[in-house]
Design an enzyme around this catalytic site. Structure first.
Site, PDB file in Angstrom:
ATOM      1  N   ILE A 189       0.841  -1.198   0.000  1.00 46.14           N
ATOM      2  CA  ILE A 189       0.000   0.000   0.000  1.00 46.14           C
ATOM      3  C   ILE A 189       0.877   1.249   0.000  1.00 46.14           C
ATOM      4  O   ILE A 189       0.643   2.192  -0.763  1.00 46.14           O
ATOM      5  CB  ILE A 189      -0.950   0.011   1.223  1.00 46.14           C
ATOM      6  CG1 ILE A 189      -1.994  -1.094   1.053  1.00 46.14           C
ATOM      7  CG2 ILE A 189      -1.632   1.373   1.386  1.00 46.14           C
ATOM      8  CD1 ILE A 189      -3.006  -1.195   2.165  1.00 46.14           C
ATOM      9  N   HIS A 450       6.387 -12.527 -31.670  1.00 40.60           N
ATOM     10  CA  HIS A 450       7.444 -11.520 -31.777  1.00 40.60           C
ATOM     11  C   HIS A 450       6.896 -10.293 -32.486  1.00 40.60           C
ATOM     12  O   HIS A 450       6.220 -10.430 -33.486  1.00 40.60           O
ATOM     13  CB  HIS A 450       8.618 -12.082 -32.581  1.00 40.60           C
ATOM     14  CG  HIS A 450       9.706 -11.073 -32.799  1.00 40.60           C
ATOM     15  ND1 HIS A 450      10.571 -10.706 -31.792  1.00 40.60           N
ATOM     16  CD2 HIS A 450      10.038 -10.339 -33.897  1.00 40.60           C
ATOM     17  CE1 HIS A 450      11.411  -9.793 -32.251  1.00 40.60           C
ATOM     18  NE2 HIS A 450      11.102  -9.546 -33.521  1.00 40.60           N
TER      19      HIS A 450
HETATM   20  P1  FAD Z   1     -13.107  -7.878   1.981  1.00 40.51           P
HETATM   21  O1  FAD Z   1     -12.904  -7.504   0.575  1.00 40.51           O
HETATM   22  O2  FAD Z   1     -12.437  -7.111   3.025  1.00 40.51           O
HETATM   23  O3  FAD Z   1     -14.658  -7.933   2.231  1.00 40.51           O
HETATM   24  C1  FAD Z   1     -15.213  -8.167   3.483  1.00 40.51           C
HETATM   25  C2  FAD Z   1     -16.612  -7.595   3.505  1.00 40.51           C
HETATM   26  O4  FAD Z   1     -17.279  -8.086   4.642  1.00 40.51           O
HETATM   27  C3  FAD Z   1     -16.651  -6.070   3.623  1.00 40.51           C
HETATM   28  O5  FAD Z   1     -17.467  -5.535   2.603  1.00 40.51           O
HETATM   29  C4  FAD Z   1     -17.267  -5.812   4.997  1.00 40.51           C
HETATM   30  O6  FAD Z   1     -18.062  -4.652   5.043  1.00 40.51           O
HETATM   31  C5  FAD Z   1     -18.111  -7.062   5.173  1.00 40.51           C
HETATM   32  N1  FAD Z   1     -18.398  -7.412   6.576  1.00 40.51           N
HETATM   33  C6  FAD Z   1     -17.516  -7.532   7.604  1.00 40.51           C
HETATM   34  N2  FAD Z   1     -18.149  -7.948   8.718  1.00 40.51           N
HETATM   35  C7  FAD Z   1     -19.456  -8.087   8.391  1.00 40.51           C
HETATM   36  C8  FAD Z   1     -20.605  -8.507   9.115  1.00 40.51           C
HETATM   37  N3  FAD Z   1     -20.539  -8.910  10.386  1.00 40.51           N
HETATM   38  N4  FAD Z   1     -21.780  -8.493   8.452  1.00 40.51           N
HETATM   39  C9  FAD Z   1     -21.873  -8.114   7.157  1.00 40.51           C
HETATM   40  N5  FAD Z   1     -20.818  -7.735   6.431  1.00 40.51           N
HETATM   41  C10 FAD Z   1     -19.625  -7.732   7.032  1.00 40.51           C
HETATM   42  N6  FAD Z   1      -5.517  -7.432  -3.418  1.00 40.51           N
HETATM   43  C11 FAD Z   1      -5.176  -7.866  -4.638  1.00 40.51           C
HETATM   44  O7  FAD Z   1      -5.226  -9.068  -4.892  1.00 40.51           O
HETATM   45  N7  FAD Z   1      -4.786  -6.990  -5.618  1.00 40.51           N
HETATM   46  C12 FAD Z   1      -4.713  -5.666  -5.407  1.00 40.51           C
HETATM   47  O8  FAD Z   1      -4.361  -4.912  -6.309  1.00 40.51           O
HETATM   48  C13 FAD Z   1      -5.057  -5.172  -4.128  1.00 40.51           C
HETATM   49  N8  FAD Z   1      -5.026  -3.856  -3.875  1.00 40.51           N
HETATM   50  C14 FAD Z   1      -5.397  -3.399  -2.649  1.00 40.51           C
HETATM   51  C15 FAD Z   1      -5.336  -2.036  -2.401  1.00 40.51           C
HETATM   52  C16 FAD Z   1      -5.689  -1.536  -1.169  1.00 40.51           C
HETATM   53  C17 FAD Z   1      -5.620  -0.055  -0.922  1.00 40.51           C
HETATM   54  C18 FAD Z   1      -6.152  -2.428  -0.155  1.00 40.51           C
HETATM   55  C19 FAD Z   1      -6.582  -1.899   1.179  1.00 40.51           C
HETATM   56  C20 FAD Z   1      -6.218  -3.788  -0.389  1.00 40.51           C
HETATM   57  C21 FAD Z   1      -5.832  -4.294  -1.630  1.00 40.51           C
HETATM   58  N9  FAD Z   1      -5.848  -5.653  -1.918  1.00 40.51           N
HETATM   59  C22 FAD Z   1      -5.477  -6.107  -3.144  1.00 40.51           C
HETATM   60  C23 FAD Z   1      -6.278  -6.634  -0.903  1.00 40.51           C
HETATM   61  C24 FAD Z   1      -7.726  -7.056  -1.173  1.00 40.51           C
HETATM   62  O9  FAD Z   1      -8.550  -5.915  -1.172  1.00 40.51           O
HETATM   63  C25 FAD Z   1      -8.179  -8.044  -0.113  1.00 40.51           C
HETATM   64  O10 FAD Z   1      -7.268  -9.115  -0.047  1.00 40.51           O
HETATM   65  C26 FAD Z   1      -9.555  -8.592  -0.447  1.00 40.51           C
HETATM   66  O11 FAD Z   1     -10.495  -7.561  -0.553  1.00 40.51           O
HETATM   67  C27 FAD Z   1     -10.006  -9.594   0.610  1.00 40.51           C
HETATM   68  O12 FAD Z   1     -11.255 -10.079   0.265  1.00 40.51           O
HETATM   69  P2  FAD Z   1     -12.261 -10.665   1.347  1.00 40.51           P
HETATM   70  O13 FAD Z   1     -13.433 -11.132   0.574  1.00 40.51           O
HETATM   71  O14 FAD Z   1     -11.564 -11.595   2.243  1.00 40.51           O
HETATM   72  O15 FAD Z   1     -12.663  -9.423   2.280  1.00 40.51           O
HETATM   73  P1  NAI Z   2       2.330  -4.816   4.102  1.00 41.85           P
HETATM   74  O1  NAI Z   2       2.393  -5.937   5.046  1.00 41.85           O
HETATM   75  O2  NAI Z   2       2.475  -5.058   2.656  1.00 41.85           O
HETATM   76  O3  NAI Z   2       3.437  -3.742   4.476  1.00 41.85           O
HETATM   77  C1  NAI Z   2       3.523  -3.144   5.726  1.00 41.85           C
HETATM   78  C2  NAI Z   2       4.940  -2.649   5.913  1.00 41.85           C
HETATM   79  O4  NAI Z   2       4.952  -1.811   7.036  1.00 41.85           O
HETATM   80  C3  NAI Z   2       5.946  -3.756   6.137  1.00 41.85           C
HETATM   81  O5  NAI Z   2       7.025  -3.586   5.250  1.00 41.85           O
HETATM   82  C4  NAI Z   2       6.354  -3.579   7.604  1.00 41.85           C
HETATM   83  O6  NAI Z   2       7.702  -3.927   7.839  1.00 41.85           O
HETATM   84  C5  NAI Z   2       6.134  -2.102   7.793  1.00 41.85           C
HETATM   85  N1  NAI Z   2       5.850  -1.697   9.165  1.00 41.85           N
HETATM   86  C6  NAI Z   2       5.080  -2.318  10.084  1.00 41.85           C
HETATM   87  N2  NAI Z   2       5.029  -1.609  11.224  1.00 41.85           N
HETATM   88  C7  NAI Z   2       5.776  -0.500  11.020  1.00 41.85           C
HETATM   89  C8  NAI Z   2       6.101   0.637  11.802  1.00 41.85           C
HETATM   90  N3  NAI Z   2       5.623   0.774  13.041  1.00 41.85           N
HETATM   91  N4  NAI Z   2       6.891   1.589  11.271  1.00 41.85           N
HETATM   92  C9  NAI Z   2       7.374   1.459  10.001  1.00 41.85           C
HETATM   93  N5  NAI Z   2       7.102   0.402   9.209  1.00 41.85           N
HETATM   94  C10 NAI Z   2       6.306  -0.555   9.704  1.00 41.85           C
HETATM   95  O7  NAI Z   2       0.953  -4.084   4.446  1.00 41.85           O
HETATM   96  P2  NAI Z   2       0.168  -2.935   3.674  1.00 41.85           P
HETATM   97  O8  NAI Z   2       1.053  -2.258   2.687  1.00 41.85           O
HETATM   98  O9  NAI Z   2      -0.493  -2.140   4.731  1.00 41.85           O
HETATM   99  O10 NAI Z   2      -0.928  -3.760   2.886  1.00 41.85           O
HETATM  100  C11 NAI Z   2      -1.843  -4.607   3.585  1.00 41.85           C
HETATM  101  C12 NAI Z   2      -2.232  -5.769   2.732  1.00 41.85           C
HETATM  102  O11 NAI Z   2      -3.031  -5.362   1.645  1.00 41.85           O
HETATM  103  C13 NAI Z   2      -1.035  -6.496   2.174  1.00 41.85           C
HETATM  104  O12 NAI Z   2      -0.827  -7.649   2.909  1.00 41.85           O
HETATM  105  C14 NAI Z   2      -1.391  -6.817   0.774  1.00 41.85           C
HETATM  106  O13 NAI Z   2      -1.538  -8.201   0.613  1.00 41.85           O
HETATM  107  C15 NAI Z   2      -2.716  -6.141   0.511  1.00 41.85           C
HETATM  108  N6  NAI Z   2      -2.545  -5.273  -0.653  1.00 41.85           N
HETATM  109  C16 NAI Z   2      -2.262  -5.854  -1.857  1.00 41.85           C
HETATM  110  C17 NAI Z   2      -2.024  -5.081  -2.968  1.00 41.85           C
HETATM  111  C18 NAI Z   2      -1.674  -5.742  -4.244  1.00 41.85           C
HETATM  112  O14 NAI Z   2      -1.868  -6.941  -4.357  1.00 41.85           O
HETATM  113  N7  NAI Z   2      -1.192  -5.016  -5.241  1.00 41.85           N
HETATM  114  C19 NAI Z   2      -2.094  -3.631  -2.920  1.00 41.85           C
HETATM  115  C20 NAI Z   2      -2.364  -3.119  -1.601  1.00 41.85           C
HETATM  116  C21 NAI Z   2      -2.601  -3.939  -0.530  1.00 41.85           C
END
Ligand code: FAD
Ligand code: NAI
Length: 471
Positions: A189, A450
């Site tokens: 992130i 290619h």
């Molecule tokens: P979520 O997508 O978190 O969905 C959970 C849902 O459950 C939510 O809508 C929540 O409101 C609902 N919920 C929770 N508790 C309840 C309850 N009690 N009743 C009803 N509803 C409830 N992953 C990738 O693979 N590629 C990426 O490019 C990527 N980019 C990311 C960028 C950002 C900024 C972030 C934050 C994450 C990113 N991720 C990415 C991670 C990805 O979003 C998550 O791994 C994924 O959404 C997980 O899916 P999930 O279905 O487990 O949960």
């Molecule tokens: P992350 O686990 O990728 O990175 C967190 C980083 O923060 C680590 O490098 C850790 O060493 C560092 N850190 C932890 N505590 C700290 C502190 N107190 N001070 C300074 N550094 C510290 O977690 P992030 O980036 O928050 O993303 C969360 C999850 O969302 C990831 O696990 C990822 O799987 C998912 N995600 C996936 C994306 C994708 O697939 N392109 C894009 C964005 C999120």
């Protein structure tokens, strides 16, 4: 409290993220009477609303902005006045999100999945109560799939307001371009959202606790990315932790400390992005009432069939162990539907791909060379640079490489690591080859058009046996 036969299901899914909604669709396809509960106003979870999709929309837009400034002139395209219209950029992002979340609602209707808006709480192994705007409804069900996802981790001394001290959610919706931003956490992130704002003109400083970025990714790939981000103006403070914060009217003052020599200094920024990881979300779910066991990190414990300690209650996605990725959640959702319906389901955790959508992108699957060695495996490694590839030259971006890690004895591919242009799209063929237990020779002997960037994947596969042809 309403309880009708309409509210009796084979499967109730709690949470409509990529894990929940994809699992629900598979369950419905297999003939299970399925319901899905979502507490937020739109379906799609973190991924569609505040994760994968809006972040990629902004990464795309900001990359165009940066290209207009720096790259177009190299292609002989002169642009005289480049202006940022942040409002339009944000509106476009919201439109992309709206279309996709609307698409999930359509898919629910199409597959005859009943959607309940509200918070789902498990009361017994066969009862879930939904509390929403319509009041309270009780659903009875043979099985439950918990897909409640994750939320950001925060620091005790830094209160999130999503305006000045933001998580990824606030960073996706800033109303103006801050002059300065400190990103705490050099993970996915931090680097993706840091890239967006850096490209739009913010001076970004990333503070990372570890001595390297991006955790377990191939270190050589990460070095290429870091070098490019530094070139684009991003500063990095590695082996550094934030120990205190003072939030003022105009700026936030952070106290940072070197992990190596404990030397303290301070950093000031208009906006601070806290991106230090995410944690499983189970608030209000009622796990305790039915005795669903959690691990030390608060994640729901599951066995190989994704069953929790209560056998008819399954859990998937970010709320359980493993990488927090949308496609991992999806496959687990499908597997649960198949376990329930057919008794057989499968997720191959050795081939979960992972992408960092920066410039250049890093895309990775399976074992790195280091991880293979740690596991006592003997490997051959083939590596090939984009520099020698005709399509990369035509594109105007030749940095990076493809690396293939293959078993020394069997030649079976154990991992693939790409840093370079369109790495995210190039990784697919390595994933598929691994899924079919393919060898580097299989990949090296397959036709690749290619000129394409995919020829670099082929050359890296050929390089495993030192048979590369183009260099
Ligand atoms: P979520 O997508 O978190 O969905 C959970 C849902 O459950 C939510 O809508 C929540 O409101 C609902 N919920 C929770 N508790 C309840 C309850 N009690 N009743 C009803 N509803 C409830 N992953 C990738 O693979 N590629 C990426 O490019 C990527 N980019 C990311 C960028 C950002 C900024 C972030 C934050 C994450 C990113 N991720 C990415 C991670 C990805 O979003 C998550 O791994 C994924 O959404 C997980 O899916 P999930 O279905 O487990 O949960
Ligand atoms: P992350 O686990 O990728 O990175 C967190 C980083 O923060 C680590 O490098 C850790 O060493 C560092 N850190 C932890 N505590 C700290 C502190 N107190 N001070 C300074 N550094 C510290 O977690 P992030 O980036 O928050 O993303 C969360 C999850 O969302 C990831 O696990 C990822 O799987 C998912 N995600 C996936 C994306 C994708 O697939 N392109 C894009 C964005 C999120």
């Amino acid at each position: 409290m309403a309880e009708t036969s309409e509210n009796q299901f084979d499967l109730v899914v709690i949470g409509s993220g990529p894990g929940g909604y994809v699992g629900a669709i598979r369950a419905a396809q297999l003939g299970l009477k399925t319901a899905i509960i979502e507490k937020d106003p739109t379906l799609g979870g973190t991924c569609l609303n505040v994760g994968c999709i809006p972040s990629k929309a902004l990464l795309e837009s900001s990359e165009h902005f940066q290209a207009a400034h720096h790259d177009l002139k190299n292609h002989g395209v002169k642009v005289s006045k480049i202006e940022l219209d942040l409002e339009t950029m944000m509106a476009r992002k919201s439109k992309v999100v709206k279309e996709l979340t609307g698409g999930v609602s359509f898919l629910m209707r199409k597959n005859k999945i009943t959607v309940f808006n509200g918070t789902g709480t498990i009361k017994t192994a066969n009862t879930v109560v939904v509390i929403g705007a319509k009041g309270e409804e009780t659903l009875t069900t043979k099985n439950i799939m918990i897909a409640t996802g994750s939320v950001p981790v925060s620091l005790p001394f830094l209160k999130i307001d999503e305006k000045k001290v933001v998580t990824s959610t606030g960073a996706l919706s800033l109303e103006s371009v801050p002059k300065t931003m400190t990103v705490i956490g050099g993970g996915v992130i931090g680097l993706e959202m840091g890239s967006v704002w850096s490209r739009l003109g913010t001076k970004v400083t990333v503070v990372e606790f570890a001595d390297h970025l991006c955790g377990v990714l191939d270190k050589e790939c990460v070095e290429v990315l870091k070098k490019n981000l530094v070139k684009d103006g991003v500063d990095f403070l590695l082996s550094t932790k934030v120990t205190d914060a003072k939030v003022g009217a105009k700026a936030i003052q952070l106290t940072v400390q070197s992990v190596k020599d404990e030397k303290q200094s301070s950093l000031e920024a208009e906006v601070v992005l806290v991106a230090i990881g995410r944690k499983a979300f189970t608030d209000g779910l009622g796990c305790e009432a039915v005795g669903i066991a959690k691990d030390k990190q608060g994640r729901i414990e599951v066995n190989n069939h994704l069953q929790s300690s209560v056998p008819n209650i399954y859990a998937i996605g970010d709320v359980i162990r493993g990488p927090m990725l949308a496609h991992k959640a999806e496959e687990e959702g499908v597997a649960v539907a198949e376990f329930i319906s057919t008794g057989h389901g499968h997720v191959n955790y050795n081939t979960v791909p992972s992408v960092v959508y920066t410039h250049p992108e890093i895309a990775s699957v399976g074992l790195t060379e280091e991880q293979a060695k740690e596991q006592g495996l003997s490997v051959n490694v083939g590596k090939f640079p984009f520099l020698a590839n005709a399509r990369a030259k035509a594109l105007g971006f030749t940095e990076g490489f493809v690396k293939i890690v293959a078993d020394k004895t069997t030649d079976r591919i154990l991992g693939g690591h790409i840093v370079g242009p369109r790495a995210s799209e190039l990784l697919g063929e390595i994933v598929v080859t691994m899924e079919f237990s393919g060898s580097s020779e299989d990949l090296g002997r397959s036709f690749h058009s290619h000129p394409t960037l995919s020829e670099v994947v082929r050359e890296a596969a050929l390089a495993v046996e030192k048979r590369q042809r183009q260099m």
